[in-house]
Structure formats: structure tokens, C-alpha cells
Design an enzyme around this catalytic site. Structure first.
Site, PDB file in Angstrom:
ATOM      1  N   SER A  41       0.799  -1.230   0.000  1.00  0.00           N
ATOM      2  CA  SER A  41       0.000   0.000   0.000  1.00  0.00           C
ATOM      3  C   SER A  41       0.829   1.277   0.000  1.00  0.00           C
ATOM      4  O   SER A  41       0.284   2.369  -0.216  1.00  0.00           O
ATOM      5  CB  SER A  41      -0.945   0.011   1.202  1.00  0.00           C
ATOM      6  OG  SER A  41      -1.996  -0.911   1.005  1.00  0.00           O
ATOM      7  N   LYS A  44       0.470   3.556  -2.977  1.00  0.00           N
ATOM      8  CA  LYS A  44      -0.734   4.333  -3.263  1.00  0.00           C
ATOM      9  C   LYS A  44      -0.484   5.828  -3.487  1.00  0.00           C
ATOM     10  O   LYS A  44      -0.999   6.398  -4.455  1.00  0.00           O
ATOM     11  CB  LYS A  44      -1.762   4.122  -2.150  1.00  0.00           C
ATOM     12  CG  LYS A  44      -2.311   2.702  -2.107  1.00  0.00           C
ATOM     13  CD  LYS A  44      -3.169   2.471  -0.877  1.00  0.00           C
ATOM     14  CE  LYS A  44      -3.720   1.054  -0.851  1.00  0.00           C
ATOM     15  NZ  LYS A  44      -4.490   0.777   0.370  1.00  0.00           N
ATOM     16  N   TYR A 166      -3.191  -2.582 -10.214  1.00  0.00           N
ATOM     17  CA  TYR A 166      -3.075  -2.349  -8.770  1.00  0.00           C
ATOM     18  C   TYR A 166      -2.289  -3.476  -8.103  1.00  0.00           C
ATOM     19  O   TYR A 166      -1.393  -3.226  -7.281  1.00  0.00           O
ATOM     20  CB  TYR A 166      -4.465  -2.219  -8.152  1.00  0.00           C
ATOM     21  CG  TYR A 166      -4.435  -2.141  -6.643  1.00  0.00           C
ATOM     22  CD1 TYR A 166      -3.926  -1.019  -5.993  1.00  0.00           C
ATOM     23  CD2 TYR A 166      -4.885  -3.212  -5.861  1.00  0.00           C
ATOM     24  CE1 TYR A 166      -3.884  -0.945  -4.611  1.00  0.00           C
ATOM     25  CE2 TYR A 166      -4.844  -3.153  -4.477  1.00  0.00           C
ATOM     26  CZ  TYR A 166      -4.336  -2.015  -3.860  1.00  0.00           C
ATOM     27  OH  TYR A 166      -4.284  -1.947  -2.487  1.00  0.00           O
ATOM     28  N   TYR A 218      -4.294   4.669   7.607  1.00  0.00           N
ATOM     29  CA  TYR A 218      -5.593   3.994   7.718  1.00  0.00           C
ATOM     30  C   TYR A 218      -6.391   4.568   8.892  1.00  0.00           C
ATOM     31  O   TYR A 218      -6.431   5.775   9.096  1.00  0.00           O
ATOM     32  CB  TYR A 218      -5.419   2.477   7.851  1.00  0.00           C
ATOM     33  CG  TYR A 218      -4.596   1.866   6.753  1.00  0.00           C
ATOM     34  CD1 TYR A 218      -4.910   2.099   5.413  1.00  0.00           C
ATOM     35  CD2 TYR A 218      -3.498   1.068   7.030  1.00  0.00           C
ATOM     36  CE1 TYR A 218      -4.157   1.536   4.386  1.00  0.00           C
ATOM     37  CE2 TYR A 218      -2.741   0.490   6.024  1.00  0.00           C
ATOM     38  CZ  TYR A 218      -3.083   0.734   4.699  1.00  0.00           C
ATOM     39  OH  TYR A 218      -2.351   0.182   3.702  1.00  0.00           O
ATOM     40  N   VAL A 236       1.238  -3.476   4.271  1.00  0.00           N
ATOM     41  CA  VAL A 236       1.079  -4.701   5.064  1.00  0.00           C
ATOM     42  C   VAL A 236       2.278  -5.635   4.965  1.00  0.00           C
ATOM     43  O   VAL A 236       2.329  -6.651   5.666  1.00  0.00           O
ATOM     44  CB  VAL A 236      -0.214  -5.447   4.665  1.00  0.00           C
ATOM     45  CG1 VAL A 236      -1.436  -4.645   5.039  1.00  0.00           C
ATOM     46  CG2 VAL A 236      -0.194  -5.800   3.188  1.00  0.00           C
TER      47      VAL A 236
END
Length: 588
Positions: A41, A44, A166, A218, A236
Site C-alpha cells: 500500500s 498508493k 493495482y 488507515y 502490510v
């Protein structure tokens, strides 16, 4: 670890790497900073920036919001009124951002994404095929999110290619060192500080950092910004990327995750750095001023003490072994880090380090800088450098810390002096310990005095009866400012200071004189008065040539008088030359 992705579940939980990259391209790393892992992530914000460049801010905002969610990163939800993902840092927003990446084909789009990451990292990168295949095979929740986006009209075609892109962007192999350089690129306004190549247009850097600050961690984002206080993004696989705009980037890798999917050690590292180094981005801004005002060695800077020709030659030869840093303004971690790094690049022959703090205001060294300055002095002590601190009396907190460290462990040694000229003289004396004249404590023979070296033996024999030997006790005044200049004095033993009163009437040292030097040369040329006071600093011996003796020589021995006048003119020239460079010892 992220057990729902089989390839990530096998990561070594003991891996732990930390890296920091500054905006001028210097990289610090420790531990497993070059251990490879997939970016996940953390990809992103970078793909979001690419979407902004490809489509423009308005088009991207029409499809992806910028509001924090408070939900988990893989929550299956959209804004009820717009149908948009709430922000680009959750999976729904990231898949939508991947769908906005332009390209002539799917392969072209992937090539652009990979090339973008290589620009940020400053090196060639590659896809981790095993992780990519694992994510494709098990990414059912992300597949559901992509179809939800297609149903809401955020993705306008078959969602599978966008989802595949992605999965690929998340499966790029990087290291903690790469993360730090990528973060530093954002800190540097979109320019890679190592390669100097631009990775993101400057007007989109703020947008990327903004969503990282509010959404990058998050459902921990609010507490993160409260505790740590700078934009960041986690993944992660155990990576965390953090950005302190204008200063540096941080990359941390440690696979064990907390309940929110953030690296446990990564969060702890960033929180500790923020706390210990006062890095919160909402802290009051510093004055934009370069901390290093000037740098010189004793080859360029000399004290007001006048040295003999042999000592001056010796200082010319070894003056590079003493370095002087004049600091200024408000000192924080980034400023002191730059100073410490610059000292590390100095020549290995450095024996003395002078840090002049007189232009740093009281209270303008923050807590982080105080700690770093302590460590800097400890490092120089370990290298057997003599450290001289100028103006320490103005910094009570620093003085207290240094005294406590010195008393506790003896790992810190320093000399504190009140002005730069005294520090420069200290360094000169230190370096002159090994000079040919260092052990010469005897009174200089009169015939060896440089003022008289040009005389023939017969001329010296004629002059010697006219000279008068005078001895002075420590602190005794030799001549007073304003007295008639009635004699030339040749110094053969001891040290004397030349003084003049400042505006307040306090004596200020203009120069320090040593054996082999002279003063009062103008007295041989014309009737005048003493322009300064001369005081013996220790027991001193001088030989005096009275004006009346010189007047008699002009009548009876003009050739000898002419030789003395020639030496006097050379002495006056040296005085003028010395005063013309006097400012060097004050401002470097």
C-alpha cells in the site's frame, strides 16, 4: 504479518531496517535497510500523484475523495452521495487511481508505473512475480471492490485490467533505503535528492502529502498525526514511509503488524524520532537561515597574536589541522545534522574543531539539536580531537548538559572560551607544540633578533652599546597609549599584549607579541606618541633603542642608521598588513 496473502505470511519477523535520507542526498541506514520486500500500500500515494499528472486535479477529485474514513484499509464502501472512494489511501481509492493511469496499452501503463517508482527510488526495480501471483489468486475482496467501483461508474470499463495494475504496483520489490529516498523525493518537492531527477510535478506534491497526512495510516491516521506529526504511508508487508517536508524522508521495514495493518516497530521508530528530535510538522517554523555562517582553517584565520616568522611558517604548514565553524541563527536537528555530516567529511588529519556559537541566540538550540551537539562532541573526543566551544556562556542548557556528560562518563572533553580570537590563539598554540621553537624557553640572543639580522658584524658591534636591556614583571605596563614614542623595543623573551580601550573604556587586545618581534618602529621615523598600551603578560625582556641614540647615528654612522630605518620600514609594513587582515580572526 499479513496472513491473508500467503507470500507475505512467510516473511522473517526478525527483519528490521531503518533508513533516513536528507533532501541534499545523504543517506543514513542501519539494520536490514537493504532487505527486499514488496511495497504494497505504500505504492498508493505515488500512483495517486501519477493520476493527478495524467488527468488533472479536477478529474481526479471527481472520482476519488480526500476525506479520512476511520475504517479499515480494505473496507467495501463508497461515499453515499457521490459514489466515490473516500480517499486514495484505502484500497477502493487506490484501485480507482490505478484506473486513471494513462497508457496506449496495459503493458504501457504498467511500464509507466514501474518507471515512476524507479524515478522515486533512483535505481532499477522489479516485480516480485510470486507476490503478484499470490495477490491475484487470493485478492477476492479487492476484486469485489473493483466491481463495486465499476457499478458506481468510477471505473468505466472492465475492472480487471485496473485491478491487475493495482496488484502489480503493490508487488514491486523495494527496500527501506528505497523508501527513505522515495520519501525524501517528496520532501524535496518531487525531485530525487540523489539523482536530481524530477519524479512528480511540484504543484501536485502538496496534494499527495496532504492525503498521506490525513489518511496514510488507515484508521490510525488521526492518532498518528497527533503523536508523530508528519505525512506517512504504511504497507502490510511491514514497511513505513514518512516525510518531513523540506528536511528528510524515513523508511522503516519490520514485518510484524498491529491490528490496523501497520508495522509495530515502524510506528515505534517514527514516534521515537518525532519525540526525540522535535519533528512534528506543526511545530512553529524555523527562521530560514543557513546554520553554517562560515568555515575556515588556521591557514585562512589567525589570531591577533603576532607570531615569529618561523612560527608563522609552521602554522602555514599545519594550519589545515584546525577547522573553525561559525554557526548562526536557530539550530534544530536538520541544521546540526548538516554540521555533523560536514565535519565527518573533513580531512582525517584534523586535530582541533572550533564551534563558534556567539551568533546563536540563547534558547535557539532546541532539544534535539542539544542532544546531537552532545553526540558530535563525544565523537570528536573519541577521535582525539580537541574541541573548542566559543560563546558557551550564552547557552546555559547546553553547558549544563555537557558538564553532566563530562562528569558522568568522561566521554566528552572540550575547552570553553569567550571569544573567537582566544579560540584561534588556543589552536595556534596547540599546533605550535611541535614547532622547531616550541622548546625554546631561553632568552633569544640579541644578535639573532630578526630586526638586526641584516646588519653586518661590524655594524652590530657599533649598535650593541647603544641598546638598553629592560625586564618587565607580569602585568606590568611597558608603554601607555598617548605617551611619547621615545624608543624602539626588541622582544627577546616573554609575551606582551597590545591593548586599546573600547568605547566603554575597557581594554581590548589588538595583538599579542612574542620573542623575535618588535614595536615602536614609527618612533625611529618621526616624533609621535604611542598608539596603544603594551602590557607584559608574563616575565618579559626587551632591548630598547632610544630615539636620541638613533638621532646620534644619523649624524655619526649614517649607513647603520639607514640599515635600521630599512628594518623599521619593513616592520611598519608588517603592522599595516596585519591590521588589514585583522577582520579575518573575527568573521572568518
Amino acid at each position: 504479518m499479513a496472513n491473508y496473502i500467503p507470500e507475505l505470511a512467510s516473511a522473517d519477523p526478525d527483519c528490521f531496517g531503518i533508513c533516513l535520507a536528507t533532501v541534499d542526498g545523504y543517506v543514513y541506514e542501519v539494520g536490514d535497510a537493504r532487505e527486499s520486500f514488496t511495497v504494497q500500500s505504500i505504492s498508493k500515494p505515488f500512483v495517486y500523484g501519477l493520476a493527478l499528472e495524467d488527468r488533472g486535479k479536477a478529474a481526479v477529485l471527481a472520482r476519488i475523495g480526500v476525506e479520512p474514513t476511520g475504517d479499515a484499509f480494505n473496507q467495501i464502501s463508497l461515499e453515499p452521495d457521490t459514489g466515490r472512494p473516500r480517499n486514495p489511501m484505502i484500497n477502493a481509492g487506490a484501485i480507482a487511481a490505478a484506473g486513471l493511469v494513462a497508457g496506449h496499452s496495459q503493458a504501457d501503463r504498467w511500464s509507466r508505473v514501474l518507471s515512476l517508482f524507479e524515478l522515486y527510488a533512483g535505481r532499477r526495480l522489479a516485480l516480485n512475480a510470486a507476490v503478484y501471483q499470490s495477490e491475484r489468486a487470493t485478492g477476492h475482496r479487492n476484486r469485489a471492490i473493483s466491481h463495486m467501483l465499476r457499478n458506481a461508474g468510477i471505473l468505466t470499463d472492465d475492472p480487471e485490467p485496473d485491478l491487475d495494475l493495482y496488484f502489480r504496483q503493490c508487488s514491486i520489490d523495494i527496500t527501506a533505503r528505497d523508501l527513505a529516498i522515495m520519501a525524501a523525493t517528496l520532501a524535496c518537492g518531487g525531485v530525487n535528492p540523489v539523482t536530481r531527477e524530477r519524479a512528480l510535478a511540484p504543484h501536485y506534491v502538496d496534494e499527495v502529502l496532504s492525503v498521506m497526512a490525513t489518511c496514510g495510516m488507515y484508521d490510525y491516521a488521526g492518532e498518528w498525526f497527533y503523536r508523530v506529526g508528519f505525512p506517512a504511508k504504511s504497507g502490510v508487508s511491514g514497511g513505513i514511509l514518512a516525510v518531513l517536508p523540506g528536511q528528510f524522508g524515513i523508511g522503516v521495514f519490520s514485518p510484524p503488524l498491529d491490528a490496523r495493518g501497520n508495522s509495530v516497530r515502524g510506528v515505534a521508530v517514527c514516534a521515537a524520532l518525532s519525540e526525540e528530535l522535535d519533528l512534528h510538522s506543526l511545530r512553529a517554523p524555523r527562521i530560514a537561515q543557513v546554520a553554517l555562517r562560515a568555515r575556515a582553517t588556521l591557514v585562512q584565520a589567525r589570531s591577533k597574536r603576532v607570531r615569529s616568522p618561523s612560527d608563522a611558517d609552521h602554522l602555514d604548514a599545519v594550519g589545515h589541522r584546525a577547522v573553525i565553524y561559525q554557526l548562526q541563527g536557530e539550530l534544530g536537528f536538520a541544521a546540526l545534522e548538516h554540521i555533523a555530516r560536514k565535519l565527518d567529511t573533513e580531512d582525517a588529519s584534523i586535530q582541533l574543531v572550533v564551534l563558534d556559537l556567539t551568533q546563536v541566540g540563547e534558547g535557539e538550540i532546541d532539544r534535539a539539536a542539544l542532544g546531537l551537539l552532545n553526540k558530535l562532541i563525544a565523537i570528536r573526543t573519541a577521535l582525539d580531537n580537541a574541541v573548542v566551544l566559543v560563546g558557551l556562556q550564552r547557552h546555559s542548557r547546553l553547558r549544563r548538559q555537557l558538564d553532566e556528560a563530562r562528569a558522568a562518563q568522561g566521554s566528552i572533553r572540550f575547552t570553553a572560551l569567550t571569544d573567537l580570537d582566544a579560540a584561534i590563539e588556543f589552536c595556534e598554540s596547540y599546533l605550535l607544540r611541535d614547532s622547531p621553537t616550541a622548546l625554546d624557553t631561553e632568552e633569544m640572543p640579541l644578535a639573532c633578533h630578526p630586526f638586526l639580522r641584516g646588519l653586518a658584524p661590524a655594524q652590530f658591534a657599533q649598535l650593541e652599546p647603544l641598546l638598553q636591556r629592560r625586564a618587565y614583571r607580569p602585568q606590568e605596563i611597558v608603554v601607555h597609549e598617548g605617551d611619547p614614542a621615545d624608543a624602539l623595543l626588541l622582544i627577546v623573551h616573554g609575551q606582551l599584549s597590545v591593548l586599546r580601550e573600547d568605547r566603554t573604556g575597557a581594554p581590548q587586545r589588538l595583538a599579542t607579541l612574542a620573542p623575535g618581534m618588535s614595536f615602536g618602529e614609527p618612533a625611529l621615523l618621526e616624533s609621535t606618541v604611542r598608539s596603544a598600551t603594551v602590557r607584559a603578560d608574563q616575565f618579559c625582556v626587551c632591548w630598547s633603542l632610544p630615539n636620541r641614540a638613533m638621532a646620534a647615528l644619523r649624524e655619526d654612522n649614517p649607513s647603520l642608521a639607514l640599515a635600521l630605518l630599512d628594518s623599521a620600514l619593513r616592520g611598519v609594513w608588517q603592522i599595516v598588513d596585519r591590521h588589514s587582515g585583522e577582520s579575518v580572526g573575527q568573521t572568518l
